[in-house]
Design a protein around this motif. Structure first.
Motif, PDB file in Angstrom:
ATOM      1  N   GLU A  49       2.445  -4.465   1.331  1.00 15.64           N
ATOM      2  CA  GLU A  49       2.662  -3.649   0.127  1.00 15.64           C
ATOM      3  C   GLU A  49       1.491  -3.786  -0.848  1.00 15.64           C
ATOM      4  O   GLU A  49       0.977  -2.794  -1.370  1.00 15.64           O
ATOM      5  CB  GLU A  49       3.965  -4.066  -0.561  1.00 15.64           C
ATOM      6  CG  GLU A  49       4.273  -3.262  -1.816  1.00 15.64           C
ATOM      7  CD  GLU A  49       5.554  -3.705  -2.501  1.00 15.64           C
ATOM      8  OE1 GLU A  49       5.907  -3.102  -3.529  1.00 15.64           O
ATOM      9  OE2 GLU A  49       6.207  -4.654  -2.008  1.00 15.64           O
ATOM     10  N   LEU A  50       1.053  -5.026  -1.089  1.00 13.79           N
ATOM     11  CA  LEU A  50      -0.050  -5.248  -2.013  1.00 13.79           C
ATOM     12  C   LEU A  50      -1.374  -4.765  -1.409  1.00 13.79           C
ATOM     13  O   LEU A  50      -2.232  -4.223  -2.117  1.00 13.79           O
ATOM     14  CB  LEU A  50      -0.142  -6.740  -2.365  1.00 13.79           C
ATOM     15  CG  LEU A  50      -1.012  -7.138  -3.551  1.00 13.79           C
ATOM     16  CD1 LEU A  50      -0.682  -6.323  -4.791  1.00 13.79           C
ATOM     17  CD2 LEU A  50      -0.867  -8.635  -3.837  1.00 13.79           C
ATOM     18  N   ALA A  51      -1.516  -4.919  -0.097  1.00 10.99           N
ATOM     19  CA  ALA A  51      -2.728  -4.429   0.575  1.00 10.99           C
ATOM     20  C   ALA A  51      -2.847  -2.912   0.449  1.00 10.99           C
ATOM     21  O   ALA A  51      -3.942  -2.374   0.248  1.00 10.99           O
ATOM     22  CB  ALA A  51      -2.716  -4.849   2.044  1.00 10.99           C
ATOM     23  N   LYS A  52      -1.718  -2.208   0.550  1.00  9.07           N
ATOM     24  CA  LYS A  52      -1.742  -0.744   0.404  1.00  9.07           C
ATOM     25  C   LYS A  52      -2.126  -0.346  -1.019  1.00  9.07           C
ATOM     26  O   LYS A  52      -2.816   0.654  -1.227  1.00  9.07           O
ATOM     27  CB  LYS A  52      -0.379  -0.163   0.762  1.00  9.07           C
ATOM     28  CG  LYS A  52      -0.116  -0.076   2.264  1.00  9.07           C
ATOM     29  CD  LYS A  52       1.191   0.637   2.552  1.00  9.07           C
ATOM     30  CE  LYS A  52       1.374   0.857   4.044  1.00  9.07           C
ATOM     31  NZ  LYS A  52       2.622   1.585   4.352  1.00  9.07           N
ATOM     32  N   ALA A  53      -1.680  -1.126  -1.993  1.00  7.87           N
ATOM     33  CA  ALA A  53      -2.044  -0.828  -3.381  1.00  7.87           C
ATOM     34  C   ALA A  53      -3.549  -0.973  -3.574  1.00  7.87           C
ATOM     35  O   ALA A  53      -4.199  -0.123  -4.202  1.00  7.87           O
ATOM     36  CB  ALA A  53      -1.289  -1.757  -4.330  1.00  7.87           C
ATOM     37  N   TYR A  54      -4.121  -2.040  -3.027  1.00  7.51           N
ATOM     38  CA  TYR A  54      -5.568  -2.223  -3.143  1.00  7.51           C
ATOM     39  C   TYR A  54      -6.334  -1.208  -2.310  1.00  7.51           C
ATOM     40  O   TYR A  54      -7.444  -0.784  -2.678  1.00  7.51           O
ATOM     41  CB  TYR A  54      -5.964  -3.646  -2.756  1.00  7.51           C
ATOM     42  CG  TYR A  54      -5.885  -4.611  -3.915  1.00  7.51           C
ATOM     43  CD1 TYR A  54      -6.853  -4.590  -4.921  1.00  7.51           C
ATOM     44  CD2 TYR A  54      -4.840  -5.524  -4.034  1.00  7.51           C
ATOM     45  CE1 TYR A  54      -6.779  -5.459  -6.004  1.00  7.51           C
ATOM     46  CE2 TYR A  54      -4.763  -6.396  -5.106  1.00  7.51           C
ATOM     47  CZ  TYR A  54      -5.730  -6.352  -6.091  1.00  7.51           C
ATOM     48  OH  TYR A  54      -5.658  -7.198  -7.170  1.00  7.51           O
TER      49      TYR A  54
END
Length: 362
Positions: free
Chosen positions: A167-172
């Protein structure tokens, strides 16, 4: 007599609350005053000075960890601090967490020293301590510099180099993609869109329009860019603006939408079909030119959404139209005779439609 080397170690215990205060940019005395209101010091026979000393110790650990947090895989191999897996995960995820309103303001800016100087103003605007603003800006810059030249899937590269959740990787990934493509996000008209809106749209583009798309023939290229061959193929859609195909497409649209669309909206759609169709096709062909592709958000707003809103179209009306526009085009002879064009059309529309709907005001 045999000699034995013995090494004794204890897991380092971290307070998530104190860690968050450090990440937010509070000094140790400021953090102590915040915690003083949450901790019943008298119960533990302690006073403010004891609490401050405890927090200073934590801050010393966090400062020592920071260089390793900039390259998270190092944390698993270092021997200075011993952490259990859950604590290690928490340290990394929280270090790379961010305040969406701040990143929303950073979107579209060059991640350089000049932009970093603006963080004092952004700190005042967003009410986020400037030290936290700097950490978040530097993190975004670090991601961009690390993955901009890597081949392969952007999200995978981010997870590999920074050990983040998906989830955080997709945000970045969205931050990197929008920054790399210099999409215009700062216009006042676009201020109603949140970070989440932009991130959703960016991840649609990454999944379907970049080199990581399943339809892409060259997965070795950089995922921060859009698939050049695909963008060139989009120019083939201009044939849909020819009178013969435009009229047939309009008739198919009316027949498809009659059972579900309000009569007033259907009449307006009929009257404006050719101009709307031309807009959708021009946005597609314009993606091949960096100057035009940068304006995709503002173009969708000004050339589609605002005219529809002026006609009192709801988001559901827009959804009916876009879905029918995609499906009825496939019934035209030009698509029936070209399987390749069908794939390009579906690849474009399967992102364009949810892109527009994500931007459509609630």
């Amino acid at each position: 007599m045999n000699e034995i080397d013995v090494f004794v170690s204890n897991n380092c215990v971290i307070s998530p609350e104190i860690y968050e205060l450090w990440l937010k940019g509070y000094t140790a005395p400021e953090a102590a005053r915040i915690q003083q209101n949450k901790v019943a010091l008298k119960v533990y026979g302690a006073n403010f000075e004891d609490l401050l000393r405890d927090i200073v110790d934590y801050y010393r650990i966090f400062t020592g960890l920071e260089e390793m947090l900039k390259t998270p895989p190092r944390l698993s191999h270092q021997l200075v601090y011993q952490f259990d897996p859950d604590t290690l995960h928490m340290l990394i995820q929280k270090y790379y967490s961010f305040d969406a309103p701040l990143i929303r303001e950073i979107f579209g800016r060059k991640l350089n020293s000049r932009s970093r100087k603006d963080l004092d103003d952004l700190s005042e605007e967003t009410d986020i301590p400037v030290r936290s603003c700097r950490r978040q800006f530097d993190n975004a810059k670090r991601f961009f510099k690390t993955v901009e030249e890597l081949s392969g899937r952007l999200v995978d590269n981010i997870q590999t180099h920074f050990c983040l959740s998906e989830e955080l990787a997709k945000a970045y990934a969205a931050i990197v993609f929008i920054t790399n493509n210099r999409f215009e996000t700062g216009k006042k008209k676009l201020s109603y869109l949140s970070f989440e809106d932009f991130a959703v749209c960016a991840n649609y583009m990454i999944s379907n329009w970049s080199y990581s798309s399943e339809e892409c023939q060259n997965h070795e290229d950089m995922d921060v860019d859009m698939d050049r061959d695909f963008l060139l193929d989009l120019r083939e859609f201009k044939v849909l603006m020819e009178r013969e195909y435009a009229e047939e497409h309009r008739s198919l649209m009316i027949r498809t939408l009659q059972p579900v669309m309000r009569e007033k909206v259907l009449t307006e759609m009929d009257a404006n079909f050719r101009s709307v169709s031309k807009t959708i096709i021009n946005i597609a062909s314009g993606l091949n030119h960096s100057k035009e592709s940068r304006d995709i958000f503002i173009d969708v707003l000004e050339k589609l959404i605002e005219p529809w809103q002026q006609l009192s179209w709801t988001k559901q009306d827009a959804m009916y139209f876009l879905n029918a526009f995609k499906e009825t085009a496939l019934q035209l002879d030009i698509f029936r005779s070209s399987p390749k064009l069908v794939k390009v059309w579906e690849r474009y529309m399967m992102t364009f439609n949810p892109f527009v709907l994500q931007m459509y005001p609630k």
